[in-house]
Design a protein around this motif. Sequence first.
Motif, PDB file in Angstrom:
ATOM      1  N   LEU A  61       0.830  -1.203   0.000  1.00 30.99           N
ATOM      2  CA  LEU A  61       0.000   0.000   0.000  1.00 30.99           C
ATOM      3  C   LEU A  61       0.870   1.261   0.000  1.00 30.99           C
ATOM      4  O   LEU A  61       0.570   2.240  -0.694  1.00 30.99           O
ATOM      5  CB  LEU A  61      -0.925  -0.002   1.217  1.00 30.99           C
ATOM      6  N   CYS A  62       1.944   1.228   0.778  1.00 31.98           N
ATOM      7  CA  CYS A  62       2.826   2.393   0.856  1.00 31.98           C
ATOM      8  C   CYS A  62       3.540   2.647  -0.468  1.00 31.98           C
ATOM      9  O   CYS A  62       3.691   3.804  -0.888  1.00 31.98           O
ATOM     10  CB  CYS A  62       3.839   2.203   1.982  1.00 31.98           C
ATOM     11  N   ILE A  63       3.984   1.593  -1.138  1.00 27.76           N
ATOM     12  CA  ILE A  63       4.631   1.759  -2.442  1.00 27.76           C
ATOM     13  C   ILE A  63       3.645   2.357  -3.437  1.00 27.76           C
ATOM     14  O   ILE A  63       3.959   3.306  -4.164  1.00 27.76           O
ATOM     15  CB  ILE A  63       5.188   0.416  -2.945  1.00 27.76           C
ATOM     16  N   GLY A  64       2.424   1.829  -3.464  1.00 24.79           N
ATOM     17  CA  GLY A  64       1.415   2.370  -4.366  1.00 24.79           C
ATOM     18  C   GLY A  64       1.087   3.817  -4.066  1.00 24.79           C
ATOM     19  O   GLY A  64       0.978   4.646  -4.977  1.00 24.79           O
ATOM     20  N   ALA A  65       0.966   4.144  -2.773  1.00 25.34           N
ATOM     21  CA  ALA A  65       0.652   5.522  -2.391  1.00 25.34           C
ATOM     22  C   ALA A  65       1.785   6.470  -2.785  1.00 25.34           C
ATOM     23  O   ALA A  65       1.546   7.566  -3.295  1.00 25.34           O
ATOM     24  CB  ALA A  65       0.397   5.605  -0.890  1.00 25.34           C
ATOM     25  N   ALA A  66       3.029   6.050  -2.547  1.00 24.80           N
ATOM     26  CA  ALA A  66       4.174   6.900  -2.879  1.00 24.80           C
ATOM     27  C   ALA A  66       4.235   7.176  -4.373  1.00 24.80           C
ATOM     28  O   ALA A  66       4.558   8.292  -4.801  1.00 24.80           O
ATOM     29  CB  ALA A  66       5.472   6.245  -2.408  1.00 24.80           C
ATOM     30  N   MET A  67       3.910   6.183  -5.180  1.00 22.19           N
ATOM     31  CA  MET A  67       3.979   6.362  -6.630  1.00 22.19           C
ATOM     32  C   MET A  67       2.793   7.152  -7.183  1.00 22.19           C
ATOM     33  O   MET A  67       2.763   7.471  -8.368  1.00 22.19           O
ATOM     34  CB  MET A  67       4.079   5.001  -7.318  1.00 22.19           C
ATOM     35  N   THR A  68       1.827   7.459  -6.340  1.00 18.64           N
ATOM     36  CA  THR A  68       0.756   8.366  -6.761  1.00 18.64           C
ATOM     37  C   THR A  68       0.922   9.750  -6.132  1.00 18.64           C
ATOM     38  O   THR A  68       0.032  10.596  -6.255  1.00 18.64           O
ATOM     39  CB  THR A  68      -0.628   7.800  -6.389  1.00 18.64           C
ATOM     40  N   GLY A  69       2.057   9.976  -5.451  1.00 18.29           N
ATOM     41  CA  GLY A  69       2.364  11.301  -4.951  1.00 18.29           C
ATOM     42  C   GLY A  69       2.373  11.460  -3.458  1.00 18.29           C
ATOM     43  O   GLY A  69       2.706  12.534  -2.952  1.00 18.29           O
ATOM     44  N   ALA A  70       2.030  10.425  -2.704  1.00 18.15           N
ATOM     45  CA  ALA A  70       1.987  10.537  -1.246  1.00 18.15           C
ATOM     46  C   ALA A  70       3.389  10.479  -0.654  1.00 18.15           C
ATOM     47  O   ALA A  70       4.325   9.942  -1.256  1.00 18.15           O
ATOM     48  CB  ALA A  70       1.124   9.427  -0.649  1.00 18.15           C
ATOM     49  N   ARG A  71       3.526  11.035   0.531  1.00 17.43           N
ATOM     50  CA  ARG A  71       4.738  10.887   1.335  1.00 17.43           C
ATOM     51  C   ARG A  71       4.418   9.812   2.364  1.00 17.43           C
ATOM     52  O   ARG A  71       3.675  10.038   3.312  1.00 17.43           O
ATOM     53  CB  ARG A  71       5.110  12.213   1.990  1.00 17.43           C
ATOM     54  N   ALA A  72       4.974   8.619   2.170  1.00 18.05           N
ATOM     55  CA  ALA A  72       4.483   7.419   2.852  1.00 18.05           C
ATOM     56  C   ALA A  72       5.480   6.849   3.847  1.00 18.05           C
ATOM     57  O   ALA A  72       6.695   6.978   3.685  1.00 18.05           O
ATOM     58  CB  ALA A  72       4.120   6.348   1.825  1.00 18.05           C
ATOM     59  N   MET A  73       4.918   6.198   4.883  1.00 13.03           N
ATOM     60  CA  MET A  73       5.721   5.523   5.901  1.00 13.03           C
ATOM     61  C   MET A  73       5.000   4.270   6.353  1.00 13.03           C
ATOM     62  O   MET A  73       3.765   4.213   6.378  1.00 13.03           O
ATOM     63  CB  MET A  73       5.953   6.439   7.107  1.00 13.03           C
ATOM     64  N   THR A  74       5.780   3.250   6.710  1.00  7.77           N
ATOM     65  CA  THR A  74       5.255   2.060   7.361  1.00  7.77           C
ATOM     66  C   THR A  74       6.153   1.727   8.539  1.00  7.77           C
ATOM     67  O   THR A  74       7.264   2.245   8.664  1.00  7.77           O
ATOM     68  CB  THR A  74       5.164   0.872   6.392  1.00  7.77           C
ATOM     69  N   ALA A  75       5.664   0.881   9.447  1.00  2.52           N
ATOM     70  CA  ALA A  75       6.449   0.495  10.623  1.00  2.52           C
ATOM     71  C   ALA A  75       6.171  -0.964  10.954  1.00  2.52           C
ATOM     72  O   ALA A  75       5.029  -1.429  10.858  1.00  2.52           O
ATOM     73  CB  ALA A  75       6.106   1.377  11.825  1.00  2.52           C
ATOM     74  N   THR A  76       7.212  -1.673  11.350  1.00  3.88           N
ATOM     75  CA  THR A  76       7.067  -3.086  11.676  1.00  3.88           C
ATOM     76  C   THR A  76       8.195  -3.497  12.615  1.00  3.88           C
ATOM     77  O   THR A  76       8.963  -2.668  13.094  1.00  3.88           O
ATOM     78  CB  THR A  76       7.074  -3.936  10.389  1.00  3.88           C
ATOM     79  N   ALA A  77       8.282  -4.801  12.881  1.00  7.77           N
ATOM     80  CA  ALA A  77       9.375  -5.372  13.669  1.00  7.77           C
ATOM     81  C   ALA A  77      10.026  -6.482  12.850  1.00  7.77           C
ATOM     82  O   ALA A  77       9.652  -6.705  11.691  1.00  7.77           O
ATOM     83  CB  ALA A  77       8.842  -5.907  15.000  1.00  7.77           C
ATOM     84  N   GLY A  78      10.984  -7.188  13.443  1.00  7.85           N
ATOM     85  CA  GLY A  78      11.779  -8.167  12.708  1.00  7.85           C
ATOM     86  C   GLY A  78      11.015  -9.124  11.813  1.00  7.85           C
ATOM     87  O   GLY A  78      11.324  -9.244  10.620  1.00  7.85           O
ATOM     88  N   PRO A  79      10.003  -9.851  12.320  1.00  8.66           N
ATOM     89  CA  PRO A  79       9.266 -10.756  11.441  1.00  8.66           C
ATOM     90  C   PRO A  79       8.593 -10.032  10.281  1.00  8.66           C
ATOM     91  O   PRO A  79       8.483 -10.576   9.171  1.00  8.66           O
ATOM     92  CB  PRO A  79       8.222 -11.373  12.384  1.00  8.66           C
ATOM     93  N   GLY A  80       8.154  -8.806  10.514  1.00  9.02           N
ATOM     94  CA  GLY A  80       7.547  -8.022   9.440  1.00  9.02           C
ATOM     95  C   GLY A  80       8.563  -7.604   8.398  1.00  9.02           C
ATOM     96  O   GLY A  80       8.268  -7.579   7.202  1.00  9.02           O
ATOM     97  N   ILE A  81       9.782  -7.266   8.833  1.00 13.43           N
ATOM     98  CA  ILE A  81      10.839  -6.935   7.888  1.00 13.43           C
ATOM     99  C   ILE A  81      11.116  -8.127   6.978  1.00 13.43           C
ATOM    100  O   ILE A  81      11.362  -7.976   5.769  1.00 13.43           O
ATOM    101  CB  ILE A  81      12.119  -6.500   8.625  1.00 13.43           C
ATOM    102  N   SER A  82      11.065  -9.333   7.545  1.00 10.85           N
ATOM    103  CA  SER A  82      11.237 -10.540   6.729  1.00 10.85           C
ATOM    104  C   SER A  82      10.186 -10.594   5.630  1.00 10.85           C
ATOM    105  O   SER A  82      10.486 -10.891   4.470  1.00 10.85           O
ATOM    106  CB  SER A  82      11.145 -11.791   7.613  1.00 10.85           C
ATOM    107  N   LEU A  83       8.947 -10.286   5.982  1.00 11.83           N
ATOM    108  CA  LEU A  83       7.866 -10.298   5.000  1.00 11.83           C
ATOM    109  C   LEU A  83       7.961  -9.115   4.035  1.00 11.83           C
ATOM    110  O   LEU A  83       7.487  -9.195   2.902  1.00 11.83           O
ATOM    111  CB  LEU A  83       6.520 -10.295   5.715  1.00 11.83           C
ATOM    112  N   PHE A  84       8.562  -8.038   4.479  1.00  8.35           N
ATOM    113  CA  PHE A  84       8.761  -6.868   3.623  1.00  8.35           C
ATOM    114  C   PHE A  84       9.787  -7.119   2.516  1.00  8.35           C
ATOM    115  O   PHE A  84       9.829  -6.382   1.526  1.00  8.35           O
ATOM    116  CB  PHE A  84       9.292  -5.681   4.441  1.00  8.35           C
ATOM    117  N   SER A  85      10.637  -8.120   2.694  1.00  7.51           N
ATOM    118  CA  SER A  85      11.863  -8.246   1.905  1.00  7.51           C
ATOM    119  C   SER A  85      11.646  -8.081   0.407  1.00  7.51           C
ATOM    120  O   SER A  85      12.329  -7.296  -0.258  1.00  7.51           O
ATOM    121  CB  SER A  85      12.525  -9.592   2.196  1.00  7.51           C
ATOM    122  N   GLU A  86      10.707  -8.811  -0.168  1.00  2.98           N
ATOM    123  CA  GLU A  86      10.517  -8.745  -1.614  1.00  2.98           C
ATOM    124  C   GLU A  86      10.098  -7.345  -2.058  1.00  2.98           C
ATOM    125  O   GLU A  86      10.569  -6.828  -3.076  1.00  2.98           O
ATOM    126  CB  GLU A  86       9.464  -9.764  -2.055  1.00  2.98           C
TER     127      GLU A  86
END
Length: 376
Positions: A61-86
Amino acid sequence: MREYVDGATAIARGAVQAGCNFFAGYPISPATPILQHMVVALPKVGGIAIQAEDEIAAISLCIGAAMTGARAMTATAGPGISLFSENIGLAIMGEVPLVIVDVQRLGPATGGATTVAQGDVQFIRWGTSGGYPIIALAPSSIAECYTLTQKAFDLAEQFRSPVFLVTDKELNLTLMTIDTDEYRDVPVQPRRVAPPPSENRNPYQPYSFETLETVPVIAHMGDANLARFTGSTHDERGFLTKDPAKAGRLNAHLAAKIDARADELELVKADLQPGAKTLLISYGITARSVEDAVQRTREQGHAISQLTIQSLWPLPVRAILSAAEKVERVVVAELNLGQYRLEIERLLPYKEVIGVNRIDGELITPEQILNTVHLS
């Protein structure tokens, strides 16, 4: 004025001050309070905050929002970073301005969900395919959580790249009394957007750069310019290619735009003493114990130097070499098995490099550091 506040609050405030208008996240300890703050804060400034169905959806969602002009942020912890990898790799390849907060907890796997650690330092750097350079900042105080969040947004815009804010459970959740004068605002550069076709002599190309170090201007989805976005190897028009020259130039660019400016990305706090034989290096929450150990050592009449790293990646080579030039040994304190110490050892092969480490969910104490440098 003084206030009783935690790092999660400071990060959320810093994001809003930086102009963040989109946040997506999934509840995961100990990062959840950032999501909770953003859900309340962003609608008040006309922004959008979403609790996604999982971590993969959140960063998507953050990647899509940023590419439509938003200034985007997400937050997670270690297991989430693993899922974020791709999707981190997708953001690197697509050159997406995005801030990713990693609130570290004890691992591996689900580990200790409410237990402090600093075990993601190398994963942040190497956790996606290709091994391309990334930018990662690490606050060590509540005030720095606020300031470096804004700095992360500024760098994301400058480099058209994902930028990590690497913090931890203790810094994110522990309430502390601070002087609000310690907060420092960082101006965030406006995004460089392609001019409309009527003002552009040449047809817009979404991934056009003059030199390898040049950051291409962006066209948002829905703009008058034709925008293309892909995670595959592409040419300047955004079309997939296997042409070796074009593929090589693209991949060299993804590295060069950060590596060529690594010196200006260096952020450290250096407290160096003439005649010191020992240099203590730390980052994040461990810097607090190091500061206490340094103060005690100096009160005993011993010279000792301290370097707190605020920009984990790229490695602040010049600052480390300068701080370590005249010392005999370097002590690196961190809540892992010595991940950042590996970088210091490679950089300083002729110095004695010692680690102070803890992986039991407790903080490193000043006494542990003093015992290591034999000055207790």
